[in-house]
Design a protein around this motif. Structure first.
Motif, PDB file in Angstrom:
ATOM      1  N   PHE A 109      49.678  40.290  -2.760  1.00  0.00           N
ATOM      2  CA  PHE A 109      50.355  39.998  -4.023  1.00  0.00           C
ATOM      3  C   PHE A 109      50.742  38.515  -4.088  1.00  0.00           C
ATOM      4  N   ASN A 110      51.390  38.028  -3.045  1.00  0.00           N
ATOM      5  CA  ASN A 110      51.833  36.632  -3.031  1.00  0.00           C
ATOM      6  C   ASN A 110      50.650  35.665  -3.017  1.00  0.00           C
ATOM      7  N   TYR A 111      49.588  36.058  -2.316  1.00  0.00           N
ATOM      8  CA  TYR A 111      48.377  35.235  -2.267  1.00  0.00           C
ATOM      9  C   TYR A 111      47.789  35.063  -3.666  1.00  0.00           C
ATOM     10  N   LEU A 112      47.741  36.138  -4.431  1.00  0.00           N
ATOM     11  CA  LEU A 112      47.148  36.082  -5.760  1.00  0.00           C
ATOM     12  C   LEU A 112      48.046  35.349  -6.763  1.00  0.00           C
ATOM     13  N   VAL A 113      49.349  35.498  -6.622  1.00  0.00           N
ATOM     14  CA  VAL A 113      50.257  34.709  -7.464  1.00  0.00           C
ATOM     15  C   VAL A 113      50.013  33.222  -7.216  1.00  0.00           C
ATOM     16  N   GLU A 114      49.879  32.859  -5.936  1.00  0.00           N
ATOM     17  CA  GLU A 114      49.637  31.458  -5.590  1.00  0.00           C
ATOM     18  C   GLU A 114      48.291  30.976  -6.124  1.00  0.00           C
ATOM     19  N   LYS A 115      47.246  31.749  -5.924  1.00  0.00           N
ATOM     20  CA  LYS A 115      45.894  31.306  -6.277  1.00  0.00           C
ATOM     21  C   LYS A 115      45.666  31.280  -7.792  1.00  0.00           C
ATOM     22  N   THR A 116      46.271  32.222  -8.517  1.00  0.00           N
ATOM     23  CA  THR A 116      46.076  32.243  -9.969  1.00  0.00           C
ATOM     24  C   THR A 116      47.023  31.285 -10.675  1.00  0.00           C
ATOM     25  N   GLY A 117      48.143  30.978 -10.042  1.00  0.00           N
ATOM     26  CA  GLY A 117      49.143  30.125 -10.680  1.00  0.00           C
ATOM     27  C   GLY A 117      49.901  30.827 -11.795  1.00  0.00           C
ATOM     28  N   CYS A 118      49.750  32.151 -11.876  1.00  0.00           N
ATOM     29  CA  CYS A 118      50.414  32.926 -12.931  1.00  0.00           C
ATOM     30  C   CYS A 118      51.780  33.424 -12.476  1.00  0.00           C
ATOM     31  N   ALA A 119      52.700  33.491 -13.397  1.00  0.00           N
ATOM     32  CA  ALA A 119      53.956  34.173 -13.114  1.00  0.00           C
ATOM     33  C   ALA A 119      53.647  35.650 -12.867  1.00  0.00           C
ATOM     34  N   PRO A 120      54.327  36.287 -11.909  1.00  0.00           N
ATOM     35  CA  PRO A 120      54.026  37.693 -11.595  1.00  0.00           C
ATOM     36  C   PRO A 120      54.031  38.608 -12.811  1.00  0.00           C
ATOM     37  N   GLU A 121      54.951  38.363 -13.754  1.00  0.00           N
ATOM     38  CA  GLU A 121      55.045  39.249 -14.924  1.00  0.00           C
ATOM     39  C   GLU A 121      53.869  39.086 -15.887  1.00  0.00           C
ATOM     40  N   LYS A 122      53.031  38.077 -15.661  1.00  0.00           N
ATOM     41  CA  LYS A 122      51.862  37.856 -16.510  1.00  0.00           C
ATOM     42  C   LYS A 122      50.565  38.346 -15.860  1.00  0.00           C
ATOM     43  N   LEU A 123      50.684  38.925 -14.657  1.00  0.00           N
ATOM     44  CA  LEU A 123      49.517  39.475 -13.956  1.00  0.00           C
ATOM     45  C   LEU A 123      49.391  40.966 -14.242  1.00  0.00           C
ATOM     46  N   THR A 124      48.160  41.420 -14.439  1.00  0.00           N
ATOM     47  CA  THR A 124      47.895  42.851 -14.573  1.00  0.00           C
ATOM     48  C   THR A 124      46.784  43.233 -13.615  1.00  0.00           C
ATOM     49  N   PHE A 125      47.087  44.169 -12.712  1.00  0.00           N
ATOM     50  CA  PHE A 125      46.119  44.652 -11.732  1.00  0.00           C
ATOM     51  C   PHE A 125      45.362  45.836 -12.318  1.00  0.00           C
ATOM     52  N   VAL A 126      44.040  45.762 -12.276  1.00  0.00           N
ATOM     53  CA  VAL A 126      43.192  46.812 -12.845  1.00  0.00           C
ATOM     54  C   VAL A 126      42.332  47.403 -11.736  1.00  0.00           C
ATOM     55  N   GLY A 127      42.376  48.720 -11.573  1.00  0.00           N
ATOM     56  CA  GLY A 127      41.564  49.333 -10.527  1.00  0.00           C
ATOM     57  C   GLY A 127      41.551  50.838 -10.613  1.00  0.00           C
ATOM     58  N   ASP A 128      40.797  51.443  -9.702  1.00  0.00           N
ATOM     59  CA  ASP A 128      40.565  52.887  -9.726  1.00  0.00           C
ATOM     60  C   ASP A 128      41.280  53.636  -8.604  1.00  0.00           C
ATOM     61  N   ARG A 129      41.944  52.901  -7.706  1.00  0.00           N
ATOM     62  CA  ARG A 129      42.532  53.538  -6.525  1.00  0.00           C
ATOM     63  C   ARG A 129      44.051  53.438  -6.576  1.00  0.00           C
ATOM     64  N   MET A 130      44.715  54.593  -6.516  1.00  0.00           N
ATOM     65  CA  MET A 130      46.163  54.649  -6.711  1.00  0.00           C
ATOM     66  C   MET A 130      46.919  53.891  -5.624  1.00  0.00           C
ATOM     67  N   TYR A 131      46.588  54.139  -4.343  1.00  0.00           N
ATOM     68  CA  TYR A 131      47.430  53.645  -3.260  1.00  0.00           C
ATOM     69  C   TYR A 131      47.142  52.194  -2.873  1.00  0.00           C
ATOM     70  N   THR A 132      46.178  51.560  -3.553  1.00  0.00           N
ATOM     71  CA  THR A 132      45.923  50.134  -3.302  1.00  0.00           C
ATOM     72  C   THR A 132      45.992  49.345  -4.610  1.00  0.00           C
ATOM     73  N   ASP A 133      45.032  49.576  -5.509  1.00  0.00           N
ATOM     74  CA  ASP A 133      44.931  48.809  -6.756  1.00  0.00           C
ATOM     75  C   ASP A 133      46.166  48.945  -7.631  1.00  0.00           C
ATOM     76  N   ILE A 134      46.728  50.133  -7.684  1.00  0.00           N
ATOM     77  CA  ILE A 134      47.871  50.403  -8.555  1.00  0.00           C
ATOM     78  C   ILE A 134      49.187  50.176  -7.814  1.00  0.00           C
ATOM     79  N   ALA A 135      49.247  50.585  -6.568  1.00  0.00           N
ATOM     80  CA  ALA A 135      50.485  50.464  -5.798  1.00  0.00           C
ATOM     81  C   ALA A 135      50.931  49.019  -5.619  1.00  0.00           C
ATOM     82  N   ILE A 136      49.998  48.076  -5.646  1.00  0.00           N
ATOM     83  CA  ILE A 136      50.370  46.675  -5.424  1.00  0.00           C
ATOM     84  C   ILE A 136      51.349  46.160  -6.477  1.00  0.00           C
ATOM     85  N   ALA A 137      51.315  46.722  -7.671  1.00  0.00           N
ATOM     86  CA  ALA A 137      52.205  46.261  -8.742  1.00  0.00           C
ATOM     87  C   ALA A 137      53.580  46.917  -8.687  1.00  0.00           C
TER      88      ALA A 137
END
Length: 275
Positions: free
Chosen positions: A203-231
């Motif tokens: 999570f912190n790595y992607l905030v750093e690399k995208t330069g986006c505020a966390p509240e402006k990031l949306t994680f999209v995926g098909d797996r509950m315990y990884t893609d969705i749980a990260i948010a």
């Protein structure tokens, strides 16, 4: 595709899309299955770009190197660079560089994963390691498991790259890093710390690399315990798509709650394009 009116859309889904500056896209089960691109993926990417938003790709799959995924996307007609393609391998490498000085690694992983560590300047050894690293190893042997368990039992610190139990393929699911780590735990009693989704490391790595505020990031995926749980527990949003691992049974039994659920990226495209 008939263009929807904004008034026809679930307000919560509309709010998530309206608030998003950057979509973090899972890959297998979300934009493609194995080597087959979903027919709606390119329309989604185009809609994101035309709306003034952006996207990045992120995969937990530690069996391949970053360049392999950039090349795979290119073969599927999608242009990506190391500015918008990220992988769990990078996250653990960053952690090791920041927390250890020249550690010797015993790596349970593919030649590609080993190559990633070597390229980053780490020494990969067969004997007397300082750390054991466990990845998604499609070249797994009993000797690797035996050696890893031996070192861990004797006090060597161990880490797992990604916690996924299975990897989806056209023929079905195959055991992933989380399953290998579960075997190691059954033998040694040691639970590995993981670095891919849903860890705060990623999570912190992607905030750093995208330069986006966390509240402006949306994680999209098909797996509950990884893609969705990260948010979960963060200001970020999550969109579950039903094109991969998760079915209605898994959804009902999960203790993870997506912000919204869409049938696929096609539905997200309709929301982005709505008037």
């Amino acid at each position: 595709m008939n263009q929807l009116l904004r008034s026809q859309i679930d307000p919560k889904k509309l709010q998530v899309v309206d608030n998003t500056e950057c979509f973090v896209l899972d890959m297998d089960g979300t934009i493609y299955l194995d080597s087959n691109l979903f027919p709606f993926t390119k329309d989604f990417l185009k809609a994101v770009n035309e709306s003034g938003r952006r996207y990045v790709f992120y995969t937990n799959n530690s069996s391949k190197k970053l360049d392999d995924y950039i090349e795979k996307l290119a073969k599927l007609g999608i242009t990506a660079t190391d500015k918008d393609m990220f992988i769990s391998n990078q996250v653990i490498i960053k952690f090791l560089k920041e927390n250890y000085t020249d550690p010797k690694l015993y790596v349970v992983g593919t030649p590609s994963l080993i190559g990633e560590f070597e390229k980053a300047g780490f020494k990969v050894v067969e004997e007397d390691p300082d750390l054991v690293i466990v990845g998604f190893d499609t070249t797994l042997t009993y000797k690797k498991l035996d050696d890893a368990c031996h070192y861990i039992r004797n006090g060597v610190q161990a880490y797992g790259v990604n916690m996924d139990y299975n990897c989806p393929t056209q023929k079905g699911f195959i055991p992933d890093c989380g399953s290998i780590a579960a075997l190691i735990k059954a033998s040694t009693g040691v639970q590995l710390e993981f670095f891919g989704k849903p860890s705060r490391h990623t999570f912190n790595y992607l905030v750093e690399k995208t330069g986006c505020a966390p509240e402006k990031l949306t994680f999209v995926g098909d797996r509950m315990y990884t893609d969705i749980a990260i948010a979960e527990g963060t200001p970020a949003s999550s969109v579950l798509v039903m094109t991969g691992e998760t079915d209605e049974k898994i959804l009902a039994e999960s203790n993870v709650t997506p912000t919204v659920i869409c049938r696929s990226l096609e539905e997200l495209t309709e929301i982005i394009n709505a008037k």
